[in-house]
Design a protein around this motif. Sequence first.
Motif, PDB file in Angstrom:
ATOM      1  N   LYS A 458       0.828  -1.209   0.000  1.00 40.34           N
ATOM      2  CA  LYS A 458       0.000   0.000   0.000  1.00 40.34           C
ATOM      3  C   LYS A 458       0.860   1.256   0.000  1.00 40.34           C
ATOM      4  N   SER A 459       1.941   1.249   0.765  1.00 45.00           N
ATOM      5  CA  SER A 459       2.801   2.433   0.801  1.00 45.00           C
ATOM      6  C   SER A 459       3.569   2.580  -0.508  1.00 45.00           C
ATOM      7  N   GLN A 461       2.352   1.626  -3.434  1.00 46.09           N
ATOM      8  CA  GLN A 461       1.354   2.144  -4.371  1.00 46.09           C
ATOM      9  C   GLN A 461       1.164   3.647  -4.208  1.00 46.09           C
ATOM     10  N   ALA A 462       1.157   4.107  -2.967  1.00 45.39           N
ATOM     11  CA  ALA A 462       0.997   5.545  -2.725  1.00 45.39           C
ATOM     12  C   ALA A 462       2.185   6.335  -3.261  1.00 45.39           C
ATOM     13  N   TYR A 464       4.290   5.403  -5.822  1.00 48.29           N
ATOM     14  CA  TYR A 464       4.462   5.340  -7.279  1.00 48.29           C
ATOM     15  C   TYR A 464       3.166   5.588  -8.047  1.00 48.29           C
ATOM     16  N   PHE A 465       2.036   5.414  -7.405  1.00 48.69           N
ATOM     17  CA  PHE A 465       0.721   5.711  -7.964  1.00 48.69           C
ATOM     18  C   PHE A 465       0.539   5.042  -9.327  1.00 48.69           C
ATOM     19  N   ASP A 466       0.729   5.733 -10.424  1.00 47.17           N
ATOM     20  CA  ASP A 466       0.517   5.158 -11.758  1.00 47.17           C
ATOM     21  C   ASP A 466       1.826   5.123 -12.552  1.00 47.17           C
ATOM     22  N   ASP A 467       2.917   4.805 -11.864  1.00 53.07           N
ATOM     23  CA  ASP A 467       4.231   4.817 -12.496  1.00 53.07           C
ATOM     24  C   ASP A 467       4.881   3.425 -12.420  1.00 53.07           C
ATOM     25  N   LEU A 507       0.770  -2.544  -8.630  1.00 52.15           N
ATOM     26  CA  LEU A 507      -0.045  -1.331  -8.534  1.00 52.15           C
ATOM     27  C   LEU A 507      -1.541  -1.625  -8.522  1.00 52.15           C
TER      28      LEU A 507
END
Length: 511
Positions: A458-459, A461-462, A464-467, A507
């Motif tokens: 989860k961290s 994902q936060a 890198y978001f959509d990278d 992601l």
Amino acid sequence: MKRLLRWFVYPLVFIAIGIGITQGYLYLFPPKPAMVVQTAGDNLARNVGGAGSLAVPTLAQGTIVEVRDGDSIQQAVLQAQPGDTVMVYPGTYSETVYIDKDDIVLLGVVQEGRWPTLDGKKELNDAILYSGSDITIDSFKITNYKGNGIMGQAGNNFVIRNNLIIDTGVYGIFPQFGTNGLIEHNILTGIEDAAIYVGMCDNVDVRHNEVFGNVAGIEIENTRHALVENNYVYDNAGGILAFITPGLPIKTTYDVIIRDNFVVNNNHVNFAAKGSIVANVPQGTGILVLAADDVIIENNIISGNDSVGIGITDLSLITDVSKDPGSEPNPDRVVILDNIMENNGNNPHGILKDLISVAFQEKGPDIMDTGKGTGKCIADQNRYRTLFVLGADYGLCDRQQYATDGIFTMTLPEMAPTEIIQDVSAEDFEQELGMRTYYGVCTGCHTYSVRMIGPSVKSIQALYFDDPQGIAEYINSPVKKREEFPEMPPQNYLTEETRMAVAKYMLQVSK
């Protein structure tokens, strides 16, 4: 008649004397074993799966690729084809060996006490990584690595035996997300998490190993159908653990037999990395069942463990289950049959000490249960000192119903299939590749929502978001970003395609 007897008896006497002299000479002066040279087409004994047949030698055809001191084991593995044996002679090899093909035997040759030694020099992260199936790793000394001694990454039908593993960082032997395996006759010490850690696997036997001086001796985590048998487990912080770790994609641990083990004097200081789950295992714990179901504990010698002989508890003892509502937190249907238990609980530590004090006791028990879970039983409760907190309820076990002597192995009657992706779209292929890599590689250090060795998914994902490209590049060449976590080792043995597939999959993970 007497003359006839003499003619019959005297030759027998002389024959017996001759045999005795010969045997005595051979005992004092045994012949040196002949050097066996294997060539292409020769047979080599190895173990393959089925009905306990992982432990029964059969013959495999293939070429013998020899490695001698000064050569590269990895180059020999690259040269080998499925069915081949890479035979490594004594010497020191400072490298990481990655096996990404099926049906390979990695066999060490020990001569006059000299081992083929993989030495990481405290610079390399992993000694041996395998992602292929039908892999055997036999007779290596492995030392001074920062991460893992032997790690399996989604490989089935594995045999890991006869290895000496010393101070290899986080884990010693670590099969991850594999089916049908045998871990036997290994010696492991100096591991800062679990010496033998079976993670998210099915149908695995762990037997005849010696583990000492580690944080955890043997850990069965998020794994089903496991046999832990006849191991010598001593001087660890915790001896044998049957665990559920929240946040992993496999949510259960069940059908585990722990029998015929020596679990003694597990009182080592817990030296795990701060913040890791295993850092919360109380020093002085013999056997710990944490949220696992259908665990049978039978015929063990459990002695001299300062906190508790057997502890049964829910996830709240050492982790925060609220971060993963998909993990059922309670240990159900735990069966304790006849074990020899003595001299446990003399100096309780950590949270177990607090729980024991709340019960107005100073000495820890042979068996302690914190009160959660149902369907549990003990064959003869009067044999043990027990402490049941919050009204833990135990029935009387039927020995005949639960005895495990008819169960020889948890391995499969046939070889587990090797999954081959074919005839699918490019999108489906990428999704499957990403999932298998995430399960087999990433979840060794990262859970979705709970801190493990590395930060939670989860961290990530936060961050890198959509990278996904950023994640893929970091996987290939990581740099230390967070002081509270160890530096991630590079996973540059993964192909560019695999790194991108797992980055995209990571992601989209949601539990």
